[in-house]
Design an enzyme around this catalytic site. Structure first.
Site, PDB file in Angstrom:
ATOM      1  N   ASN A   1      -9.954   1.536   2.089  1.00  0.00           N
ATOM      2  CA  ASN A   1      -9.733   1.328   3.753  1.00  0.00           C
ATOM      3  C   ASN A   1     -10.099   2.130   4.398  1.00  0.00           C
ATOM      4  O   ASN A   1     -10.464   1.974   5.673  1.00  0.00           O
ATOM      5  CB  ASN A   1      -8.136   0.948   3.773  1.00  0.00           C
TER       6      ASN A   1
ATOM      7  N   CYS B   1      -3.083  -2.376   9.210  1.00  0.00           N
ATOM      8  CA  CYS B   1      -3.627  -1.541   8.013  1.00  0.00           C
ATOM      9  C   CYS B   1      -4.515  -0.078   8.215  1.00  0.00           C
ATOM     10  O   CYS B   1      -3.940   0.814   7.784  1.00  0.00           O
ATOM     11  CB  CYS B   1      -4.363  -2.403   6.977  1.00  0.00           C
TER      12      CYS B   1
ATOM     13  N   ALA C   1     -20.446  -2.079  16.276  1.00  0.00           N
ATOM     14  CA  ALA C   1     -19.856  -1.034  17.090  1.00  0.00           C
ATOM     15  C   ALA C   1     -18.867  -1.852  18.175  1.00  0.00           C
ATOM     16  O   ALA C   1     -19.014  -3.119  18.300  1.00  0.00           O
ATOM     17  CB  ALA C   1     -20.785  -0.399  17.802  1.00  0.00           C
TER      18      ALA C   1
ATOM     19  N   GLU D   1      -6.760 -10.240   7.026  1.00  0.00           N
ATOM     20  CA  GLU D   1      -5.829 -11.036   7.801  1.00  0.00           C
ATOM     21  C   GLU D   1      -6.928 -12.068   8.444  1.00  0.00           C
ATOM     22  O   GLU D   1      -7.985 -11.658   8.700  1.00  0.00           O
ATOM     23  CB  GLU D   1      -5.295 -10.288   9.055  1.00  0.00           C
TER      24      GLU D   1
ATOM     25  N   GLU E   1      -3.543  -4.624  -2.759  1.00  0.00           N
ATOM     26  CA  GLU E   1      -4.206  -6.212  -2.369  1.00  0.00           C
ATOM     27  C   GLU E   1      -5.404  -5.489  -1.332  1.00  0.00           C
ATOM     28  O   GLU E   1      -5.567  -4.662  -0.826  1.00  0.00           O
ATOM     29  CB  GLU E   1      -3.234  -6.633  -1.635  1.00  0.00           C
TER      30      GLU E   1
ATOM     31  N   LYS F   1      -6.916   2.071  -3.226  1.00  0.00           N
ATOM     32  CA  LYS F   1      -6.501   1.142  -1.875  1.00  0.00           C
ATOM     33  C   LYS F   1      -6.892   2.020  -0.658  1.00  0.00           C
ATOM     34  O   LYS F   1      -7.595   1.540   0.288  1.00  0.00           O
ATOM     35  CB  LYS F   1      -5.004   0.670  -2.114  1.00  0.00           C
TER      36      LYS F   1
ATOM     37  N   LYS G   1      -8.323  -8.531  16.073  1.00  0.00           N
ATOM     38  CA  LYS G   1      -9.494  -9.048  15.818  1.00  0.00           C
ATOM     39  C   LYS G   1      -9.378 -10.664  15.764  1.00  0.00           C
ATOM     40  O   LYS G   1      -8.269 -11.313  16.009  1.00  0.00           O
ATOM     41  CB  LYS G   1     -10.058  -8.515  14.213  1.00  0.00           C
TER      42      LYS G   1
ATOM     43  N   THR H   1       0.772  -1.214  -0.092  1.00  0.00           N
ATOM     44  CA  THR H   1      -0.086  -0.099   0.176  1.00  0.00           C
ATOM     45  C   THR H   1       0.814   1.346  -0.109  1.00  0.00           C
ATOM     46  O   THR H   1       1.643   1.582   0.895  1.00  0.00           O
ATOM     47  CB  THR H   1      -0.974   0.078   1.105  1.00  0.00           C
TER      48      THR H   1
ATOM     49  N   GLY I   1      -8.015  -1.892  14.667  1.00  0.00           N
ATOM     50  CA  GLY I   1      -6.664  -1.752  15.001  1.00  0.00           C
ATOM     51  C   GLY I   1      -6.102  -2.593  13.607  1.00  0.00           C
ATOM     52  O   GLY I   1      -6.574  -2.442  12.679  1.00  0.00           O
TER      53      GLY I   1
HETATM   54  C1  UGA Z   1      -8.261  -4.444   6.409  1.00  0.00           C
HETATM   55  C2  UGA Z   1      -9.234  -4.563   4.984  1.00  0.00           C
HETATM   56  O1  UGA Z   1     -10.344  -5.203   5.586  1.00  0.00           O
HETATM   57  C3  UGA Z   1      -8.675  -5.310   3.767  1.00  0.00           C
HETATM   58  O2  UGA Z   1      -9.668  -5.089   2.566  1.00  0.00           O
HETATM   59  C4  UGA Z   1      -7.118  -4.632   3.345  1.00  0.00           C
HETATM   60  O3  UGA Z   1      -6.825  -5.614   2.389  1.00  0.00           O
HETATM   61  C5  UGA Z   1      -6.412  -4.611   4.441  1.00  0.00           C
HETATM   62  O4  UGA Z   1      -6.910  -3.850   5.634  1.00  0.00           O
HETATM   63  C6  UGA Z   1      -4.942  -4.271   4.174  1.00  0.00           C
HETATM   64  O5  UGA Z   1      -4.942  -3.145   3.692  1.00  0.00           O
HETATM   65  O6  UGA Z   1      -4.003  -4.829   3.931  1.00  0.00           O
HETATM   66  P1  UGA Z   1      -7.602  -6.269   7.992  1.00  0.00           P
HETATM   67  O7  UGA Z   1      -6.445  -5.081   8.688  1.00  0.00           O
HETATM   68  O8  UGA Z   1      -7.199  -7.586   8.023  1.00  0.00           O
HETATM   69  O9  UGA Z   1      -8.133  -5.777   6.771  1.00  0.00           O
HETATM   70  O10 UGA Z   1      -8.960  -6.286   9.250  1.00  0.00           O
HETATM   71  P2  UGA Z   1     -10.498  -5.999   9.048  1.00  0.00           P
HETATM   72  O11 UGA Z   1     -11.348  -7.455   8.829  1.00  0.00           O
HETATM   73  O12 UGA Z   1     -10.735  -5.082   8.012  1.00  0.00           O
HETATM   74  O13 UGA Z   1     -10.578  -5.371  10.540  1.00  0.00           O
HETATM   75  C7  UGA Z   1      -9.897  -4.261  10.871  1.00  0.00           C
HETATM   76  C8  UGA Z   1     -10.549  -3.594  12.346  1.00  0.00           C
HETATM   77  O14 UGA Z   1     -11.702  -3.161  12.287  1.00  0.00           O
HETATM   78  C9  UGA Z   1     -10.345  -4.768  13.374  1.00  0.00           C
HETATM   79  O15 UGA Z   1      -9.754  -4.312  14.586  1.00  0.00           O
HETATM   80  C10 UGA Z   1     -11.968  -5.054  13.512  1.00  0.00           C
HETATM   81  O16 UGA Z   1     -12.219  -5.372  14.980  1.00  0.00           O
HETATM   82  C11 UGA Z   1     -12.281  -3.625  13.166  1.00  0.00           C
HETATM   83  N1  UGA Z   1     -13.749  -3.988  12.974  1.00  0.00           N
HETATM   84  C12 UGA Z   1     -14.352  -4.356  11.985  1.00  0.00           C
HETATM   85  C13 UGA Z   1     -14.760  -3.018  13.545  1.00  0.00           C
HETATM   86  O17 UGA Z   1     -14.682  -2.720  14.810  1.00  0.00           O
HETATM   87  N2  UGA Z   1     -16.227  -3.366  13.370  1.00  0.00           N
HETATM   88  C14 UGA Z   1     -16.355  -3.934  12.051  1.00  0.00           C
HETATM   89  O18 UGA Z   1     -17.843  -3.996  11.799  1.00  0.00           O
HETATM   90  C15 UGA Z   1     -15.516  -4.542  11.369  1.00  0.00           C
END
Ligand code: UGA
Length: 450
Positions: free
Chosen positions: A213, A265, A257, A158, A154, A209, A326, A121, A262
């Site tokens: 995000n 990314c 909520a 995770e 990408e 990208k 997460k 990124t 965290g």
């Molecule tokens: C995120 C993006 O979802 C991916 O599309 C992207 O490719 C990736 O970053 C990246 O840039 O590499 P990721 O960091 O693995 O993926 O995690 P997410 O599943 O998106 O969750 C991120 C955070 O948001 C977690 O801490 C999760 O607990 C929080 N979250 C997610 C919430 O608090 N509420 C939600 O409804 C969803």
């Protein structure tokens, strides 16, 4: 086609294994010798569902190799993917050192024209800058070759990155007509299965990208801000999300909520976009607010504990379930649990901590602390009576933990649920004494001596 991938981090490894699965010959290079040695022995250095199996399968089939000799990878390949890290500098700007170092090595070592594809990124305009940097290096060395740069961001999450690659919702590629034709060929097996591939100019690809995000981070901060209002006005955020999510223009995803986002990314990408926006002298107030709300939301459990114990947290024993940012990962980068642990230690509390997979990573950061007991099961955190239990990550084993047992173990200790793991009705039925959840009315039961 022979592909090289530079960087055996989570993006590099997942991409390497998946491109091999699509039938390509892949060489994955990393300067970290210890990591490469483990990979060569068939060990997967990161916790990622389905990745160890896929790496082994592809290595056994002879389509995937690892090396710490960049030259080897460079000589062998037709297309070079850069998947190195772009960590945030203190001012939020993305640090592109590793990306440029790889490009320099490629320019020095190629013996034919090369296509370089940025998967990391990177800020908008990096492809242009990298192409001119590579061309300068080639000129200095009097090499007759040409390096072209394309962008292919990408969108892997995770915990389900292999699935996200193999069943992508879209593939974005940016660059010249010929670069895009080459990239499209690489993704042919996915496109044939119906995955849309979107061609655009490379600056748009790079910005797509960040925009994606930061949009997701925005949804999370938005709903967390609404949850504060819901809590204050005795509304219920779960019901509100259900109502909002049914509007297809809004959608239900990323409206949970909680205690903030965290990971490696969202926090970094929001800060990088703020940096870029401000350096263009444009208004970054929306992006600033996403970040501010998120920082504040990580303290939600501490606010509830202070409220419950009238700011007297000294010597309280607090159980903590969940450390990773997460579920489904052992990654603790920018995890809300870090803020909670630091704040509780500062307030003089003692912690009993458990996570199904992330304890070793967190332990490494708090090795000097004698006020943390690292537990091996969720039950063990409650073996000594705790003054409160905080949930920071919504692992399934917490969501399915029998609530009557939990009620019995907690006695009068409050349950501070930062991820809304339980329905209010189940909590009521189980007789949990005090239940605080995000954006919902706190439950306090009459069987408790007030
Ligand atoms: C995120 C993006 O979802 C991916 O599309 C992207 O490719 C990736 O970053 C990246 O840039 O590499 P990721 O960091 O693995 O993926 O995690 P997410 O599943 O998106 O969750 C991120 C955070 O948001 C977690 O801490 C999760 O607990 C929080 N979250 C997610 C919430 O608090 N509420 C939600 O409804 C969803």
């Amino acid at each position: 086609m022979i592909i090289s991938i530079y960087g055996a981090g989570y993006v590099g490894l997942v991409s390497a294994a998946c491109f091999a699965k699509l039938g390509h010959q892949v060489v994955c290079a990393d300067v970290n010798e210890a990591r490469v040695a483990r990979l060569q022995l068939g060990e997967c250095p990161i916790y990622e569902t389905n990745l160890p199996e896929l790496l082994n399968e592809q290595m056994q089939q002879g389509r995937l190799q690892f090396t710490c000799h960049l030259k080897e990878a460079i000589h062998a390949s037709d297309v070079h993917f850069i998947a190195t890290g772009t960590p945030a500098l203190d001012n939020g700007q993305a640090d592109l050192t590793q990306v440029f170092d790889v490009a320099t090595s490629i320019a020095r070592n190629i013996a034919k024209n090369a296509l370089l594809v940025i998967k990391s990124t990177v800020p908008t305009g990096t492809s242009d800058a990298l192409e001119s940097h590579a061309s300068d290096v080639l000129k200095q060395l009097n090499k007759p070759h040409h390096i072209e740069v394309a962008s292919n961001p990408e969108f892997l999450r995770e915990g389900c990155a292999v699935n996200d690659f193999m069943h992508a919702e879209r593939i974005i590629i940016g660059g010249s007509e010929s670069a895009l034709n080459t990239l499209e060929t690489l993704y042919d097996p996915l496109v044939a299965k119906g995955v849309p591939i979107i061609r655009m100019n490379r600056r748009s690809a790079e910005l797509s990208k960040y925009a994606s995000n930061v949009m997701l981070a925005c949804k999370i901060s938005f709903i967390n801000q609404i949850s504060r209002i819901a809590e204050a006005l005795d509304a219920n955020i779960t019901e509100i999300c259900q109502g909002m999510g049914m509007d297809h223009r809004i959608g239900p995803a990323f409206l949970n909520a909680g205690i903030g986002y965290g990971g490696s990314c969202f926090p970094k990408d929001v800060k990088a976009l703020i940096h870029v926006t401000k350096s263009l002298k444009l208004n970054a107030s929306l992006f600033d607010a996403i970040d501010d709300v998120n920082q504040q939301q990580k303290y939600w459990p501490i606010e509830r504990l202070n409220e419950h114990f009238q700011n007297q947290l000294q010597d309280r024993v607090i159980g903590l379930w969940g450390l990773s940012f997460k579920p489904g990962t052992d990654d603790v980068r920018e995890a809300s649990s870090l803020v909670i642990i630091n704040a509780l230690l500062q307030a003089g509390a003692k912690l009993r901590v458990y996570d199904p997979v992330a304890v070793p990573h967190m332990k490494a950061q708090f090795s000097a602390s004698t006020d943390i007991t690292w537990c091996e099961t969720a039950n063990e955190t409650l073996m000594i009576s705790v003054d409160a239990l905080v949930i920071a990550t919504e692992w399934d084993e917490f969501k399915t933990f029998p609530l009557p047992t939990l009620a019995h173990q907690l006695q009068d200790a409050p349950l501070i649920d930062g991820r809304n793991c339980y329905s209010l009705s189940d909590v009521k039925r189980a007789g949990i004494a005090y239940y605080y959840s995000v954006g919902r009315t706190a439950l306090r039961f009459s069987h408790v001596k007030e």
